[in-house]
Design a protein around this motif. Structure first.
Motif, PDB file in Angstrom:
ATOM      1  N   LEU A 150      -4.686   2.765 -11.899  1.00 22.44           N
ATOM      2  CA  LEU A 150      -4.061   1.455 -11.655  1.00 22.44           C
ATOM      3  C   LEU A 150      -4.135   1.069 -10.181  1.00 22.44           C
ATOM      4  O   LEU A 150      -4.003   1.935  -9.306  1.00 22.44           O
ATOM      5  CB  LEU A 150      -2.596   1.486 -12.105  1.00 22.44           C
ATOM      6  N   PRO A 151      -4.298  -0.231  -9.890  1.00 21.90           N
ATOM      7  CA  PRO A 151      -4.302  -0.687  -8.503  1.00 21.90           C
ATOM      8  C   PRO A 151      -2.907  -0.632  -7.889  1.00 21.90           C
ATOM      9  O   PRO A 151      -1.899  -0.778  -8.585  1.00 21.90           O
ATOM     10  CB  PRO A 151      -4.796  -2.136  -8.600  1.00 21.90           C
ATOM     11  N   ALA A 152      -2.861  -0.411  -6.576  1.00 20.89           N
ATOM     12  CA  ALA A 152      -1.592  -0.331  -5.853  1.00 20.89           C
ATOM     13  C   ALA A 152      -1.672  -1.172  -4.591  1.00 20.89           C
ATOM     14  O   ALA A 152      -2.755  -1.476  -4.103  1.00 20.89           O
ATOM     15  CB  ALA A 152      -1.291   1.113  -5.476  1.00 20.89           C
ATOM     16  N   THR A 153      -0.510  -1.523  -4.070  1.00 24.79           N
ATOM     17  CA  THR A 153      -0.438  -2.181  -2.761  1.00 24.79           C
ATOM     18  C   THR A 153      -0.105  -1.124  -1.724  1.00 24.79           C
ATOM     19  O   THR A 153       0.961  -0.513  -1.756  1.00 24.79           O
ATOM     20  CB  THR A 153       0.632  -3.280  -2.750  1.00 24.79           C
ATOM     21  N   PHE A 154      -1.083  -0.921  -0.843  1.00 26.56           N
ATOM     22  CA  PHE A 154      -0.945   0.044   0.242  1.00 26.56           C
ATOM     23  C   PHE A 154      -0.380  -0.685   1.455  1.00 26.56           C
ATOM     24  O   PHE A 154      -0.780  -1.809   1.749  1.00 26.56           O
ATOM     25  CB  PHE A 154      -2.331   0.624   0.527  1.00 26.56           C
ATOM     26  N   LEU A 155       0.576  -0.075   2.125  1.00 26.94           N
ATOM     27  CA  LEU A 155       1.207  -0.671   3.306  1.00 26.94           C
ATOM     28  C   LEU A 155       0.715   0.064   4.542  1.00 26.94           C
ATOM     29  O   LEU A 155       0.790   1.296   4.601  1.00 26.94           O
ATOM     30  CB  LEU A 155       2.738  -0.537   3.202  1.00 26.94           C
ATOM     31  N   PHE A 156       0.199  -0.707   5.487  1.00 28.47           N
ATOM     32  CA  PHE A 156      -0.447  -0.110   6.650  1.00 28.47           C
ATOM     33  C   PHE A 156       0.169  -0.697   7.913  1.00 28.47           C
ATOM     34  O   PHE A 156       0.030  -1.886   8.174  1.00 28.47           O
ATOM     35  CB  PHE A 156      -1.951  -0.401   6.570  1.00 28.47           C
ATOM     36  N   GLY A 157       0.865   0.132   8.662  1.00 33.43           N
ATOM     37  CA  GLY A 157       1.565  -0.323   9.854  1.00 33.43           C
ATOM     38  C   GLY A 157       0.876   0.122  11.131  1.00 33.43           C
ATOM     39  O   GLY A 157      -0.340   0.319  11.161  1.00 33.43           O
ATOM     40  N   GLY A 158       1.658   0.307  12.158  1.00 36.58           N
ATOM     41  CA  GLY A 158       1.125   0.710  13.460  1.00 36.58           C
ATOM     42  C   GLY A 158       1.619   2.089  13.845  1.00 36.58           C
ATOM     43  O   GLY A 158       2.026   2.878  12.995  1.00 36.58           O
ATOM     44  N   ARG A 167      -0.542  -5.502   4.019  1.00 34.69           N
ATOM     45  CA  ARG A 167      -0.669  -5.055   2.624  1.00 34.69           C
ATOM     46  C   ARG A 167      -2.138  -5.068   2.244  1.00 34.69           C
ATOM     47  O   ARG A 167      -2.829  -6.052   2.486  1.00 34.69           O
ATOM     48  CB  ARG A 167       0.113  -6.000   1.717  1.00 34.69           C
ATOM     49  N   VAL A 168      -2.591  -3.985   1.663  1.00 36.45           N
ATOM     50  CA  VAL A 168      -3.985  -3.859   1.242  1.00 36.45           C
ATOM     51  C   VAL A 168      -3.992  -3.367  -0.201  1.00 36.45           C
ATOM     52  O   VAL A 168      -3.325  -2.389  -0.530  1.00 36.45           O
ATOM     53  CB  VAL A 168      -4.747  -2.829   2.123  1.00 36.45           C
ATOM     54  N   ARG A 169      -4.724  -4.078  -1.057  1.00 41.84           N
ATOM     55  CA  ARG A 169      -4.791  -3.663  -2.456  1.00 41.84           C
ATOM     56  C   ARG A 169      -5.865  -2.587  -2.600  1.00 41.84           C
ATOM     57  O   ARG A 169      -7.003  -2.784  -2.170  1.00 41.84           O
ATOM     58  CB  ARG A 169      -5.147  -4.873  -3.315  1.00 41.84           C
ATOM     59  N   LEU A 170      -5.484  -1.447  -3.180  1.00 37.15           N
ATOM     60  CA  LEU A 170      -6.456  -0.369  -3.405  1.00 37.15           C
ATOM     61  C   LEU A 170      -6.630  -0.176  -4.908  1.00 37.15           C
ATOM     62  O   LEU A 170      -5.659   0.024  -5.638  1.00 37.15           O
ATOM     63  CB  LEU A 170      -5.980   0.925  -2.741  1.00 37.15           C
TER      64      LEU A 170
END
Ligand code: MD3
Ligand code: FE
Length: 213
Positions: A150-158, A167-170
């Motif tokens: 299943l696709p997920a929303t990946f959260l990418f900070g600093g 937010r990046v969909r993987l």
């Protein structure tokens, strides 16, 4: 494949300095990866680890390779032994090691020889809170992550917990290589929406390849 009105999707996407999404990179190997994963899980089943703060993680985890990441009330560590079985973690399947090395090379890094593969299983609702991965001794080696199911929303900070997150969909077959300045970025995964993936079912699986020592 035919492009739609908006043109073809960008497949190789630089996320940040040192972080590259290789869209669909693992797709041709997905069946082989899933077959190898089944053998690993037969020897070292998924389990919900306890954080040092005493919380049960919603993500279920297992490992393969020379060492595996474990957490309990006493802290986090990489350990050659699976605490559930008292035995070494299953060896890293050749298909896993080859994918990690090929992805690191495709992203422009030196050949990655990972000694750990952490395997995360997300069922609907499971999430991973914002964190850094800094328990590895070799922070020059990138981490390679492979998303299946299943696709997920990946959260990418600093580099600071308070930095804004993107937010990046993987999706199934996506590979991301995290190195350079992105290696110590805060990141997490938003609660997994429900769904059914044709090959993988009602879950998301994520493999992360690491060089820990
Ligand atoms: C960015 N896993 O296992 S993979 C983890 O989708 C973890 O299961 C997530 O974060 C998952 O630690 C994200 C992508 C990832 C992995 C490691 C990173 C991104 C990263 C390390 C540094 C920066
Ligand atoms: Fe992480």
């Amino acid at each position: 494949m035919m492009d739609d009105l908006f043109g073809s999707e960008p497949r190789d996407l630089p996320l940040a300095t040192g972080a590259v999404v290789l869209g669909g990179f693992a797709l041709p190997r997905a069946d082989a990866l899933l077959a190898a994963l089944r053998e690993v899980v037969a020897q070292a089943p998924f389990r919900h680890l306890i954080t040092p703060g005493g919380y049960r993680m919603s993500v279920a985890m297992t490992n393969c390779g020379a060492v595996g990441w474990v957490s309990d009330r006493s802290g986090y560590r990489y350990d050659p032994v699976d605490p559930e079985s008292g035995r070494h973690w299953p060896a890293m399947p050749e298909a896993f090691a080859a994918l990690a090395a090929d992805a690191a090379t495709a992203a422009g890094f030196a050949r990655l020889v990972p000694d750990a593969c952490l395997i995360n299983r997300y069922e609907p609702g499971a999430k991973l809170s914002l964190h850094q991965d800094k328990d590895e001794l070799d922070l020059d080696a990138p981490i390679v992550s492979v998303s299946l199911g299943l696709p997920a929303t990946f959260l990418f900070g600093g580099l600071s917990r308070n930095d804004r997150t993107r937010r990046v969909r993987l999706s199934h077959g996506d590979v991301v290589v995290w190195g350079g300045p992105a290696r110590l970025a805060y990141h997490g995964v938003a609660p997994l929406p429900d769904g059914e993936h044709p090959q993988v079912g009602r879950q998301r699986l994520n493999l992360t390849f690491r060089k820990t020592r």
